[in-house]
Motif scaffolding. Structure first.
Motif, PDB file in Angstrom:
ATOM      1  N   CYS B  99       0.904  -1.206  -0.035  1.00 45.37           N
ATOM      2  CA  CYS B  99      -0.040  -0.051  -0.039  1.00 45.37           C
ATOM      3  C   CYS B  99       0.843   1.438   0.026  1.00 45.37           C
ATOM      4  O   CYS B  99       1.915   1.556   0.812  1.00 45.37           O
ATOM      5  CB  CYS B  99      -0.996  -0.028   1.245  1.00 45.37           C
ATOM      6  N   THR B 102      -1.641   7.514   1.530  1.00 49.23           N
ATOM      7  CA  THR B 102      -0.863   8.468   2.277  1.00 49.23           C
ATOM      8  C   THR B 102      -0.479   7.945   3.721  1.00 49.23           C
ATOM      9  O   THR B 102       0.511   8.164   4.197  1.00 49.23           O
ATOM     10  CB  THR B 102      -1.791   9.747   2.192  1.00 49.23           C
ATOM     11  N   LEU B 141      -5.682   0.500   0.789  1.00 46.93           N
ATOM     12  CA  LEU B 141      -6.349  -0.357   0.802  1.00 46.93           C
ATOM     13  C   LEU B 141      -7.654  -0.261   1.853  1.00 46.93           C
ATOM     14  O   LEU B 141      -8.436  -1.254   2.053  1.00 46.93           O
ATOM     15  CB  LEU B 141      -5.810  -1.711   1.365  1.00 46.93           C
ATOM     16  N   THR B 143      -7.436   0.264   4.798  1.00 47.40           N
ATOM     17  CA  THR B 143      -7.254  -0.332   6.028  1.00 47.40           C
ATOM     18  C   THR B 143      -5.967   0.504   6.965  1.00 47.40           C
ATOM     19  O   THR B 143      -5.071  -0.070   7.264  1.00 47.40           O
ATOM     20  CB  THR B 143      -6.634  -1.801   6.195  1.00 47.40           C
ATOM     21  N   CYS B 144      -6.317   1.856   6.617  1.00 43.09           N
ATOM     22  CA  CYS B 144      -4.972   2.858   7.146  1.00 43.09           C
ATOM     23  C   CYS B 144      -5.003   2.529   8.976  1.00 43.09           C
ATOM     24  O   CYS B 144      -3.511   3.022   9.111  1.00 43.09           O
ATOM     25  CB  CYS B 144      -5.586   4.316   7.050  1.00 43.09           C
TER      26      CYS B 144
HETATM   27  S1  FES Z   1      -2.882   4.325   3.209  1.00 38.28           S
HETATM   28 FE1  FES Z   1      -2.503   2.460   3.367  1.00 38.28          FE
HETATM   29  S2  FES Z   1      -4.392   1.410   3.744  1.00 38.28           S
HETATM   30 FE2  FES Z   1      -5.005   3.419   3.608  1.00 38.28          FE
END
Ligand code: FES
Ligand SMILES: Cc1cc2nc3c(=O)[nH]c(=O)nc-3n(C[C@H](O)[C@H](O)[C@H](O)COP(=O)(O)O)c2cc1C
Lengths: 726, 186
Positions: B99, B102, B141, B143-144
Motif C-alpha cells: 500500500c 498516504t 487498501l 485499512t489505514c
Molecule cells: S493508506 Fe494504506 S491502507 Fe490506507
C-alpha cells in the motif's frame, strides 16, 4: 397514485415485521461482529467462525450472531459487541480467537464482562446509566453555565459515584431545530431517553427523578427521536464515537449490510415512499435545496441546484450516476458506506433519480473494492425482487433501474467528465466543461453525478426535513462530513462531524491527539488535490470555504495528521508523484508541469536544490493551476503551494543547509554509531545488507559511510539506541 | 449500437476463432451484451472478465475480444493500456501489493517497499523469474488503521516492518514449495 405508494410501503413494513418476528431474535443475547474489508483484514472472519463454533458446542439457542458493517474505528478492529438484554452493551476491541473464547466463557456464560478487552476501556460494565450532554455548536451556547458541570456537582451532592452514573460530553444529536440558545440536549443510555434542559432546576430534576428514583421526567422529555439514536445506543460510551454526529453513517455498524429486512425495519425506504407519495419531484429538490447539502465529492456544489438544473433540461432521457471511484489515496469513507450501508445509497440514488426524472442510474465503483461491489449488487437485486426497484417503483408508476460499472484504477476517472467516458467504455480522459454533464453527459444526455456520501445523506434529509439538516452545519453548508482520519494520530478511522467543527476537535477530541504525543505539525486535507493546514490554524472550522481560503480543500474527506517527524517537502513530493503518475496525459500543462515540478522536488530532497528552484517551482505551479484542462491538473500544485506558503523555511533548509529536520530525506541524512552507547553486540553488523559495519564483539562498532546505503536497518535493529540518524 | 454480426460475411469463422481463445462465460457475456443498446460501453467490463480468468490481458485474448465484440483492436488496447488495473503481462503465483497510500506512506511504506524490492530483485509491476511473486503498489487498501500494510493475494498484513516483510515472504516461499515436495513423493 399517492395511495398505492403508501399501501406498498405499509405492506412492505408489515411483511418485514413478520419475517423478523418469525426469526425470533427478540430477547436473545446478540453478538455483533463487524464485516467490511478492514474488519475482515483484521481478522473478523476468524472471529465469526470461532463464535459460531462456541455457540454450537454450547448448545445454547438464546444467542445469535449479528453481522454488521463497519463503525470506522480502524485501529481497534475487529470489534465485537455483546448485548445482553437489559444490560449496557459491551464492545470489545482487537478480538481474536483466544479472546472469543474468553468472552464466551466469561461474559456470555458467567455474565462477567472482560474488563481488559473493552473498547477504549470505555465503560465500567457495572455502570447503570450514562448521561451524554450535547456540546455541539448550538446546544447551550447562550447558557451562562455548563449543564454538565452542574449535573456533576449535583450528583456528587447526592452521593452518587462515578461507578453508578457516567457523564460524557457529546457532539450534536441533530435534535435542535435552529438555534437551541440556552437549551441543551441530554441523552440517557441505555434508556434511550432524550431530554432538553434549560435551567439548573431542570438539571436538578434529572438528578432527583431519573438518577435517584429511576423515574422518567416527562416535562423535559423530547419526543423526537434523534437520527443516530440506534448508533448511540450501541456506541455512545466510546469517546471516539460520542464526539461524532452520525447522519451519513447512521447505519454503519448497526445494520446487517446485506439484509433488506433490517434496513426497512430501521426506517429504510420511508424517504423514498414519502418522495414518491408527494408525486412532485420539485418538492424533493426543494427539500435538498433547503438542506444546503453541498456535494461531498470535493467540489462542494449545491446538490439541489445540480438536480434542479438537470430537471430543467428539455431532453427527457436523463441519467444519474453515483461516483464511487474514491481516488484519494488516503481516504476510505465511500468504501465504508458502500460496504456498511448499501441500501441507504440505493435509496438516496432513487430519490435523486426521481427528483430529476432519470430513467436509469449507474454506480461507478472502483474495481479495488470487491466487497463494496458485491454488497451494492446484492442490494440492487433484493430491491428489484421486492418491487422497490425496476418497473413501477413501489407501485408509483415511475420506473427506474440501477446498474454497476467498474472502474479500473485510474484516479482521473473520479473527475465527472472522465468518469462518463469510462462508463461509455472509453479511455477515461476528461473533456472541456462547459457543457456540464447536467446539460450533456452520458451518451450526450443530461446527467447528474453525485458522490456516495452525498447520496447517503438524502434519505435523512427527506425523513427529517431539509431545515433540520441545514441546522446541523454552518450558515453556508448543511449537515456533516465524514473524514478518513489517518496518519500520525492515535485513533485512526472514519469520523463524521457537523460542518463547522474545529479541526483540532477532530484531531484531539476524537482522534485522541498526535501519536506518541509529539507536537502537531500540520493537518492535510483533500488528498493530492488539497493542502496543508499548519498547526497554528488548527482552530479553523471544517467547511468548504474556510479550507479553500487557507489554500487547501475539503476534498472528499481524507484527513492526514502530520507530526514533527514528517517532512513537508517529502510529503509534497509524495502527492505530486501521485498526480504525476495519474495525469491522463491529454493536456500539456498537467502532463509536463507535474513531471517538471516533481523533478525539482526530487532535486531538492536529494540535496542538489538551488534557491532559484523555489521560484521556478512556484511559477510552474501557478501555470499548471491556471491552464490545466481538468481538476486534476488544476489542483495538483496545491500541496506544493500550500507547503511553500506555510513551511517555506523547510524548503530553504533542504536547499541551503542540506538538512532535513524530520530526517526523512534519505540523501540528507546518515547513520552513525554512538561509541558510548554501543556495547558491541554485533546485531547491526549482522543485519547490514552491504556489510559496511565493522568492529569486534564487545567493542564499539563503526559504519563505513562510503559504502553505507542508508537503508536504516541498523537503526531499527539496535536495542541500545546506539545507532543515530543525523 | 453494436456492429451487426451480419456485416461480416465470415462471421462463423470469426466467432469460432474467438471461441477458441475465450472461455464460454465470456463469449456468452459478449453475445448477450451485443443485443443491448450502448453495447460498446461494456468493453471495460469484458476486459475485467478476461483478466480475472487469465490473470492478465494477453494479446491473443484482446484480439479475440476485439473480433467477437466488433470493437477495433486499437481501441481495445487503448483502453487496456489506459487503466492501471489491467495487466498486460502474466503475473506470479502470489501478488504482493504494497500500500502506497498516504497513511501508509507517512508510516514508512517507502522503506518497506525498498526492502521487498531488494529481497525479490524486482521493481513494482514486475514478476520474479521463477514466477513466484509479482510486486505491485496500490493506493489505500482502506485499512489505514493498520498502516503500513501489504496485501499478499487476499491476505492483508499490518503493521509490517521491513524485517517482518522478509518473514512473510519466507512463509509464502515455503508454502509454494510444499506441493512440489508432495509431487516428488507421488
Ligand atoms: S493508506 Fe494504506 S491502507 Fe490506507
Ligand atoms: C481528479 C479528480 C478526481 C475526482 N475524484 C472523485 C472521487 O473519487 N469521488 C467523487 O465523488 N468525486 C470525485 N471528483 C469530483 C467529481 O468530478 C464530481 O465533482 C463529484 O463526483 C460530484 O459529486 P458531488 O456534487 O456529490 O460532490 C474528482 C474530481 C477530480 C477533478
Amino acid at each position: 397514485m399517492t395511495n398505492t405508494v403508501t399501501e406498498f410501503y405499509k405492506a412492505l413494513t408489515a411483511k418485514v415485521d413478520e419475517t423478523l418476528k418469525a426469526q425470533g431474535d427478540y430477547g436473545k443475547i446478540v453478538i455483533q461482529i463487524g464485516s467490511a474489508t478492514c474488519e475482515n483484514a483484521a481478522g473478523a472472519v476468524d472471529v465469526m467462525d470461532e463464535f459460531s463454533k462456541h455457540i454450537q458446542s454450547s448448545g445454547r439457542e438464546d444467542i445469535v450472531i449479528h453481522r454488521t458493517g463497519c463503525t470506522g474505528r480502524c485501529s481497534k478492529e475487529p470489534i465485537v459487541g455483546v448485548h445482553v438484554p437489559g444490560k449496557m452493551p459491551v464492545k470489545y476491541e482487537r478480538v481474536n480467537r483466544d479472546v472469543v473464547h474468553k468472552i464466551f466463557t466469561s461474559h456470555i456464560q458467567k455474565g462477567l464482562p472482560l474488563a481488559e478487552q473493552i473498547l477504549d476501556g470505555s465503560i465500567d460494565p457495572d455502570q447503570q446509566l450514562e448521561f451524554l450532554f450535547c456540546e455541539g455548536r448550538r446546544c447551550g451556547v447562550d447558557a451562562p453555565v455548563s449543564y454538565r458541570e452542574i449535573f456533576e456537582r449535583k450528583l456528587k451532592e447526592a452521593g452518587v459515584g462515578e461507578d453508578k452514573v457516567r457523564i460524557t460530553a457529546a457532539s450534536c444529536f441533530g435534535a435542535c431545530q435552529g438555534q437551541c440558545g440556552s437549551r441543551a440536549h441530554v441523552l440517557v443510555r441505555p434508556l434511550r431517553t432524550l431530554y432538553s434542559v434549560s435551567s439548573e432546576a431542570d438539571v436538578d430534576l434529572l438528578v432527583q427523578k431519573q438518577v435517584l428514583k429511576h423515574e422518567e421526567v416527562p416535562s423535559l422529555k423530547v419526543t423526537d427521536k434523534p437520527i443516530y439514536q440506534e448508533f448511540f445506543d450501541l456506541y455512545g460510551d466510546v469517546s471516539f464515537f460520542n464526539r461524532q454526529s452520525r447522519v451519513a453513517m447512521r447505519n454503519s455498524g448497526i445494520l446487517d449490510p446485506e439484509s433488506l429486512d433490517e434496513y426497512v425495519k430501521f426506517g429504510g425506504f420511508k424517504a423514498l415512499a414519502t418522495s414518491l407519495g408527494k408525486n412532485d419531484p420539485e418538492w424533493v429538490i426543494n427539500e435538498v435545496l433547503k438542506a444546503k447539502l453541498r456535494g461531498r465529492g470535493g467540489g462542494g456544489f449545491l446538490t439541489g441546484k445540480k438536480w434542479q438544473m438537470a430537471s430543467q433540461q428539455p431532453e427527457k432521457t436523463r441519467y444519474l450516476i453515483c461516483n464511487g471511484d474514491e481516488g484519494d489515496p488516503g481516504a476510505f469513507m465511500d468504501r465504508g458506506m458502500l460496504e456498511s450501508d448499501p441500501y441507504s445509497i440505493v435509496e438516496g440514488m432513487m430519490i435523486g433519480a426521481y427528483a430529476i426524472q432519470a430513467c436509469k442510474g449507474f454506480y461507478y465503483i472502483r474495481a479495488e473494492y470487491p466487497l463494496a461491489i458485491k454488497r451494492i449488487q446484492n442490494a440492487i437485486e433484493k430491491c428489484r425482487a421486492a418491487g422497490i426497484l425496476g418497473d413501477n417503483v413501489m407501485g408509483s408508476g415511475w420506473s427506474f433501474d440501477l446498474e454497476i460499472r467498474l472502474g479500473a484504477g485510474a484516479f482521473v476517472c473520479g473527475e465527472e467528465t472522465a468518469l462518463i467516458r469510462s462508463i461509455e467504455g472509453e479511455r477515461g480522459q476528461p473533456k472541456v466543461r462547459p457543457p456540464y454533464p447536467v446539460v450533456r453527459g452520458l451518451w450526450g444526455k443530461p446527467t447528474a453525478i453525485n458522490n456516495v456520501e452525498t447520496f447517503a445523506n438524502i434519505p435523512a434529509i427527506i425523513n427529517y426535513g431539509g431545515d433540520w439538516f441545514a441546522s446541523i452545519g454552518t450558515e453556508a453548508s448543511g449537515g456533516t462530513k465524514v473524514f478518513a482520519l489517518a496518519g500520525k494520530v492515535k485513533h485512526t478511522g472514519l469520523v463524521e462531524v457537523p460542518l463547522g467543527t474545529p479541526l483540532k476537535k477532530v484531531v484531539f477530541d476524537i482522534g485522541g491527539g498526535v501519536q506518541d504525543d509529539l507536537p502537531l505539525k500540520a493537518i492535510q486535507t483533500g488528498g493530492p488535490a488539497g493542502g496543508f493546514i499548519p498547526a497554528k490554524w488548527a482552530d479553523m472550522e471544517v467547511d468548504f470555504d474556510p479550507l479553500a481560503k487557507a489554500g487547501s480543500i475539503m476534498g472528499s474527506g481524507g484527513m492526514i495528521v502530520l507530526s514533527d517527524e514528517d517532512c513537508m517537502v517529502d510529503i509534497s513530493k509524495f502527492y505530486l508523484s501521485f498526480t504525476q503518475e495519474e495525469s491522463c496525459g491529454k493536456c500539456t500543462p498537467c502532463r509536463e508541469g507535474t513531471t517538471r515540478m516533481l523533478e525539482i522536488l526530487e532535486k531538492i530532497t536529494s540535496g542538489k536544490g538551488e534557491l532559484s528552484d523555489l521560484d521556478r517551482l512556484e511559477r510552474l505551479a501557478r501555470l499548471c493551476q491556471q491552464t490545466s484542462l481538468c481538476g486534476l491538473g488544476r489542483a495538483a500544485p496545491n500541496p506544493i503551494l500550500s507547503s511553500l506558503k506555510h513551511f517555506r523555511e523547510e524548503y530553504i533548509e533542504h536547499i541551503v543547509e542540506k538538512r532535513c529536520k524530520a530526517k526523512k530525506c534519505v540523501a540528507l541524512i546518515h547513520y552513525e554509531i554512538n561509541a558510548e552507547a554501543c556495547i558491541g553486540c554485533t546485531v547491526c553488523a549482522r543485519n547490514c545488507p552491504v556489510e559496511c559495519i565493522s568492529g569486534s564483539r564487545k567493542e564499539p562498532h563503526v559504519i563505513n559511510q562510503e559504502r553505507c546505503i542508508k537503508c536504516g536497518q541498523c537503526f531499527e535493529v539496535c536495542r541500545f539506541d546506539a545507532v543515530e540518524r543525523v | 449500437m453494436s456492429h451487426a454480426a451480419a456485416n461480416t460475411d465470415n462471421w462463423a469463422e470469426v466467432k469460432a476463432a474467438a471461441e477458441a481463445v475465450l472461455p464460454e462465460h465470456i463469449v456468452a457475456f459478449i453475445e448477450q451484451n451485443a443485443k443491448n443498446a450502448h453495447s460498446e460501453s461494456q468493453l471495460i467490463a469484458i476486459l475485467h472478465l478476461v483478466q480475472s480468468h487469465f490473470g492478465y490481458l494477453g494479446q491473443e485474448q484482446m484480439h479475440a475480444v476485439a473480433q467477437l465484440a466488433q470493437i477495433p483492436y486499437a481501441k481495445v488496447t487503448g483502453v487496456a493500456t489506459f487503466y492501471h488495473y489491467f495487466r498486460l503481462q502474466p503475473r506470479g503465483k502470489h501478488i504482493i501489493n504494497v500500500c502506497m497510500g498516504t497513511a501508509c506512506y507517512v508510516k514508512g511504506a517507502d522503506k518497506l517497499s525498498q526492502r521487498l524490492m531488494d529481497e525479490l530483485g524486482i521493481h513494482f509491476g514486475e514478476t520474479t523469474k521463477d514466477m513466484m511473486f509479482s510486486l505491485e503498489s496500490t493506493r489505500c487498501l482502506g485499512t489505514c488503521g493498520l498502516a503500513p500494510v501489504i496485501m499478499v493475494d487476499d491476505q492483508v498484513y499490518g503493521p509490517v516492518t521491513p524485517a517482518e516483510a522478509s518473514i512473510i515472504l519466507e512463509k509464502y516461499l515455503k508454502k509454494g514449495k510444499l506441493p512440489k515436495a508432495s509431487e516428488a513423493k507421488a
